[in-house]
Design a protein around this motif. Structure first.
Motif, short mmCIF file in Angstrom:
data_model
loop_
_atom_site.label_atom_id
_atom_site.label_comp_id
_atom_site.label_asym_id
_atom_site.label_seq_id
_atom_site.Cartn_x
_atom_site.Cartn_y
_atom_site.Cartn_z
N UNK A 115 0.83 -1.21 0.00
CA UNK A 115 0.00 0.00 0.00
C UNK A 115 0.87 1.26 0.00
N UNK A 116 1.96 1.24 0.76
CA UNK A 116 2.86 2.39 0.81
C UNK A 116 3.53 2.62 -0.55
N UNK A 117 3.93 1.54 -1.22
CA UNK A 117 4.54 1.66 -2.55
C UNK A 117 3.52 2.24 -3.54
N UNK A 118 2.29 1.72 -3.51
CA UNK A 118 1.25 2.23 -4.40
C UNK A 118 0.99 3.71 -4.14
N UNK A 119 0.94 4.09 -2.88
CA UNK A 119 0.71 5.48 -2.51
C UNK A 119 1.86 6.37 -3.00
N UNK A 123 1.66 9.43 -5.75
CA UNK A 123 2.19 10.76 -5.43
C UNK A 123 3.21 11.20 -6.48
N UNK A 124 4.09 10.27 -6.84
CA UNK A 124 5.13 10.56 -7.83
C UNK A 124 4.50 10.88 -9.18
N UNK A 125 3.52 10.07 -9.58
CA UNK A 125 2.87 10.30 -10.87
C UNK A 125 2.09 11.61 -10.88
#
Length: 139
Positions: A115-119, A123-125
């Motif tokens: 979930x943290x990676x997806x978040x 954010x990056x995108x």
């Protein structure tokens, strides 16, 4: 869980009831990538000869905070699943083999990390979409 999730472990656990007597009740537990499904035993007696209900209570990782309170007594592992609301659910299982508490805790950490990676990706995108990533700006 709206679609079938990968089953990581399937077996028996005992859950302490939240009633006045706090009895231990056998549950068929299915650990998936999204959480823990608890099936009630239809009929009493020996769990190996009992049927399991198709209806299940789901403890989703998105609502779980931690797995803690591990204690070892008389060949059993006692542990507590703490939900995000603060509700505590007590379980116990035999000590032999890989303990359920460890597998649930590892699956929970895996889920939270994903979930943290997806978040972070979102954010990056979204910052890349807005034009500036902040990397080229002077402080």
């Amino acid at each position: 869980m709206s679609f079938p999730a990968k089953v990581m472990r399937d077996g028996l656990l005992e859950k302490r009831s939240s009633g006045l007597l706090q009895l231990w009740k056998k549950k068929r537990c299915v650990l998936t990538e999204e959480g823990l499904r608890l099936h009630n035993c239809k009929g009493g007696g020996d769990a190996s000869r009992s049927a399991w209900s198709s209806k299940a209570k789901e403890l989703l990782f998105e609502r779980m905070a931690t797995v803690d309170c591990v204690e070892y007594k008389r060949g059993l592992v006692y542990f507590t699943v703490v939900m995000a609301t603060g509700k505590e659910i007590d379980f116990r299982c035999p000590q032999d083999g890989t303990a359920w508490n460890a597998e649930i805790a590892l699956a929970l950490v895996r889920y939270k990390n994903l979930q943290a990676v997806k978040s972070g990706r979102k954010r990056h995108l979204s910052s890349a979409h807005l034009g500036s990533t902040g990397e080229d700006e002077e402080l």
